[in-house]
Design a protein around this motif. Structure first.
Motif, PDB file in Angstrom:
ATOM      1  N   ARG A 263       0.800  -1.284   0.129  1.00  0.00           N
ATOM      2  CA  ARG A 263      -0.047   0.193  -0.042  1.00  0.00           C
ATOM      3  C   ARG A 263       0.868   1.210  -0.140  1.00  0.00           C
ATOM      4  NH1 ARG A 263      -2.733  -1.144   4.123  1.00  0.00           N
ATOM      5  NH2 ARG A 263      -4.571  -1.787   2.875  1.00  0.00           N
ATOM      6  N   ALA A 264       2.016   1.042   0.851  1.00  0.00           N
ATOM      7  CA  ALA A 264       2.879   2.456   0.835  1.00  0.00           C
ATOM      8  C   ALA A 264       3.530   2.841  -0.430  1.00  0.00           C
ATOM      9  CB  ALA A 264       3.747   2.081   1.807  1.00  0.00           C
ATOM     10  N   GLN A 267      -0.099   2.483  -3.508  1.00  0.00           N
ATOM     11  CA  GLN A 267      -1.554   3.306  -3.537  1.00  0.00           C
ATOM     12  C   GLN A 267      -1.191   4.701  -2.726  1.00  0.00           C
ATOM     13  OE1 GLN A 267      -4.444   2.153  -0.429  1.00  0.00           O
ATOM     14  NE2 GLN A 267      -5.727   1.669  -2.013  1.00  0.00           N
ATOM     15  N   THR A 268      -0.528   4.842  -1.637  1.00  0.00           N
ATOM     16  CA  THR A 268      -0.208   6.091  -1.067  1.00  0.00           C
ATOM     17  C   THR A 268       1.130   6.877  -1.460  1.00  0.00           C
ATOM     18  OG1 THR A 268       1.083   5.363   0.731  1.00  0.00           O
ATOM     19  CG2 THR A 268      -1.407   5.278   0.977  1.00  0.00           C
ATOM     20  N   GLU A 270       3.910   6.761  -0.249  1.00  0.00           N
ATOM     21  CA  GLU A 270       4.751   7.242   0.949  1.00  0.00           C
ATOM     22  C   GLU A 270       6.297   6.280   0.919  1.00  0.00           C
ATOM     23  OE1 GLU A 270       2.673   7.003   4.860  1.00  0.00           O
ATOM     24  OE2 GLU A 270       1.295   6.088   3.390  1.00  0.00           O
ATOM     25  N   GLY A 290      -4.137   2.740  -7.268  1.00  0.00           N
ATOM     26  CA  GLY A 290      -3.801   3.975  -6.569  1.00  0.00           C
ATOM     27  C   GLY A 290      -2.712   4.795  -7.548  1.00  0.00           C
ATOM     28  N   LYS A 292       0.432   5.014  -7.874  1.00  0.00           N
ATOM     29  CA  LYS A 292       1.710   5.649  -7.378  1.00  0.00           C
ATOM     30  C   LYS A 292       2.716   4.786  -7.632  1.00  0.00           C
ATOM     31  CE  LYS A 292      -0.274   9.188  -5.156  1.00  0.00           C
ATOM     32  NZ  LYS A 292       0.239  10.581  -5.685  1.00  0.00           N
TER      33      LYS A 292
END
Length: 585
Positions: A263-264, A267-268, A270, A290, A292
């Motif tokens: 996810r990091a 999607q995000t 980060e 996402g 990204k």
């Protein structure tokens, strides 16, 4: 041998990548290199912060004392070898000026030495010059038995290293050596500075402050390290390539789980890079929306998941150690019990239902490159045949408790592995099968940092192997599997005398195997040598020294904002981090 390492790309901790014993209160250390006031080279470090995420945090930054991929990876940002292998298996120079050959005089006609020409003008991150003395010192450091280095298998054929001049070094071998490209190459070949480590050879090796404060020749220097948590890097002000590296700061953080890591990145945004995208395929597809990051398939090279059966008794203590060579295992010393165990492992189901479509069931210890993969082995899942073998060997359930026994010894095993969801699911599958044929199975899951820890005082790590069965990923980190196959020789058995740094954790010892291995170290005919490797592999399988399980593909999570990344199965994923940069917006 990167027990790689390396290679958390599957989400599985590769042996070779291992953590120190505790992830508890970790001291914050300021790198010695950081004391330098030198500014980054003109043009370098103009970017922002590069965020890296490993599922396991590094705990030591000395590659010759490390046992796991996370530590090799974190060290690789700072340290460099003379050369390494790219994805096609071709040698690429790092600290070497050129790759040795017969044509340039680097390879001796008698096959007993190789001469490396080094790049001139290279400096360590504290400004001191890198010379051939550092190459020789690296060998002296790891060859000292009291150092208990974990990379010695790569150097077993070396008889000595000679400094010819400041930029020329000759590696001499005990005999003709077809594996001249193993020493000082790849993650086992990282060169450490003599002026930093010269007071810490032998028994004092683990006391060296530079184990936490590395001074390297690589593109970045360490400025902060919290073992078990984070490594912070800044550009090496003395790095030799003009304008590189590109980022002003690199943070390598450890921890989390496969889904949060995915996810990091995906999607995000980060995190810019993680090698541990082992989340379920449907989860990755959802997160990719996402926008990204990208899921980049990568080969794991020679690494694969395997089961180890302990050849020694993990419960008997002899001369202050368990799993001692003086105490054979009470039932795995019986070849029919080992064969029955292997017949109870349903590799096809485990590969398909636990690891997913990228995994394939395997039957060999050596799975890459194709030229040394045996065609002679096969897997069989047959519980009826397994039970018959145990009956034949006299292991029977005489008291009706469901557990077979013989001469008062019950088939009761402790099966340990590190905490990775796929490994716990595999444990359950195998436990069910084993209990159906009369084994009693206790499962144990150990924190990754502890299981792969290299601390000699950590009795829960895979080196001590204080259990009957264990599972993890390991393999050859070089297209030449010689060093990996040496790890099954009698001389490499992990034991108290070598601070459990030996790579033969199974405690397998077969003189015939050792004899074949010695032949492979001097066989100059490539075809004959490949056949010797296959014979060695086949012996490991027929003796059930290990039970190969699955070979998994690797998914890397890479930010869409990055460019310049390239990967090879024969080195750390960070081997060319000097070229990583942010795309122009």
């Amino acid at each position: 041998m990167r027990v790689h390492t390396s290679l958390a790309a599957t989400g599985l901790a590769l042996t070779t990548a291992i953590l120190l014993a505790s992830c508890g209160a970790a001291p914050t250390t300021q790198a010695g290199a950081a004391s330098s006031t030198a500014a980054p080279a003109p043009g370098s470090g103009q970017g922002d912060t590069l965020h890296l995420l490993w599922l396991q945090a590094p705990t030591i930054l000395n590659p010759h004392l490390a046992t796991g991929t996370k530590d090799f990876d974190a060290s690789r940002v700072t340290y460099e070898p003379l050369a390494s292998f790219d994805q096609d298996g071709s040698l690429v120079p790092f600290l070497a000026a050129e790759i040795p050959s017969r044509e340039n005089g680097g390879l001796a006609a008698d096959g007993k030495s190789v001469t490396w020409k080094l790049k001139a003008g290279v400096k360590w991150s504290d400004g001191e010059p890198f010379t051939a003395e550092d190459v020789k010192f690296t060998y002296d450091f790891l060859a000292d038995k009291a150092t208990a280095a974990t990379t010695t298998s790569t150097y077993s054929a070396v008889s000595g290293v000679e400094v010819i001049d400041p930029t020329t070094v000759k590696v001499r071998f005990r005999d003709v050596s077809p594996a001249w490209s193993l020493p000082f190459v790849g993650t086992a070949g990282l060169i450490i500075p003599k002026h930093i480590f010269q007071g810490y050879v032998g028994a004092k090796a683990r006391e060296a402050p530079a184990n936490l404060k590395p001074v390297g020749t690589g593109p970045y220097r360490v400025v902060d390290f919290k073992p078990g948590d984070i490594v912070v890097y800044e550009p090496n002000p003395y790095f030799r390539e003009q304008g590189k590296p590109f980022f002003a700061r690199v943070e390598l953080k450890g921890g989390g789980d496969p889904t949060s890591a995915a996810r990091a990145v995906l999607q995000t945004g980060e995190v810019d890079f993680t090698p541990g995208l082992s989340a379920a395929p449907q989860v990755l597809e959802q997160l990719k929306a996402g926008g990204k990051g990208l899921v980049v398939p990568a080969s794991l090279g020679g690494f694969s998941e395997r089961i180890e059966l302990n050849y020694t008794d993990p419960n008997a203590e002899v001369d202050g150690e368990r799993s001692s060579l003086k105490a054979p295992h009470p039932f795995f010393s019986d070849s029919k019990v080992r064969q029955a165990f292997a017949l109870a492992v349903d590799r096809t189901t485990i590969a398909a239902q636990v690891y997913g479509p990228s995994a394939t069931p395997i039957t060999n210890a050596v799975v890459e490159p194709p030229t040394v993969v045996s065609p002679n082995t096969k897997a069989e899942y047959n519980l009826q045949k397994a039970a018959a073998l145990l009956d034949e060997a006299g292991w029977k359930d005489t008291n009706g408790d469901g557990v077979r026994e013989k001469n008062g010894v019950a088939l009761s095993i402790l099966y340990q592995t590190s905490i990775v969801p796929a490994r716990q699911k595999t444990q359950e599958v195998i436990k069910q099968a084993l209990e159906s044929i009369g084994f009693k199975v206790e499962l144990k899951s150990v924190d990754n940092g502890i299981f792969f820890g290299s601390d000699p005082n950590n009795t829960d790590n895979f080196n001590h192997f204080y259990a009957d069965v264990q599972v993890y990923t390991i393999g050859n980190n070089n297209p030449d599997p010689g060093a990996y196959l040496e790890s099954f020789t009698c001389a490499k058995i992990a034991q108290k005398a070598n601070s459990w740094s030996g790579s033969n954790r199974v405690r397998y010892c077969n003189p015939h195997y050792d004899e074949l291995f010695q032949k492979s170290t001097v066989e100059l005919d490539p075809a004959k040598r490949q056949q010797l490797f296959i014979q060695l592999n086949d012996l490991l399988i027929s003796d059930v020294a290990i039970i190969p399980l699955v070979k998994n593909a690797s998914n890397l999570g890479v930010s869409s904002s990055l460019e310049g990344t390239s990967f090879t199965p024969w080195d750390s994923t960070l081997w060319q981090i000097k070229d990583w940069r942010r795309k122009a917006s």
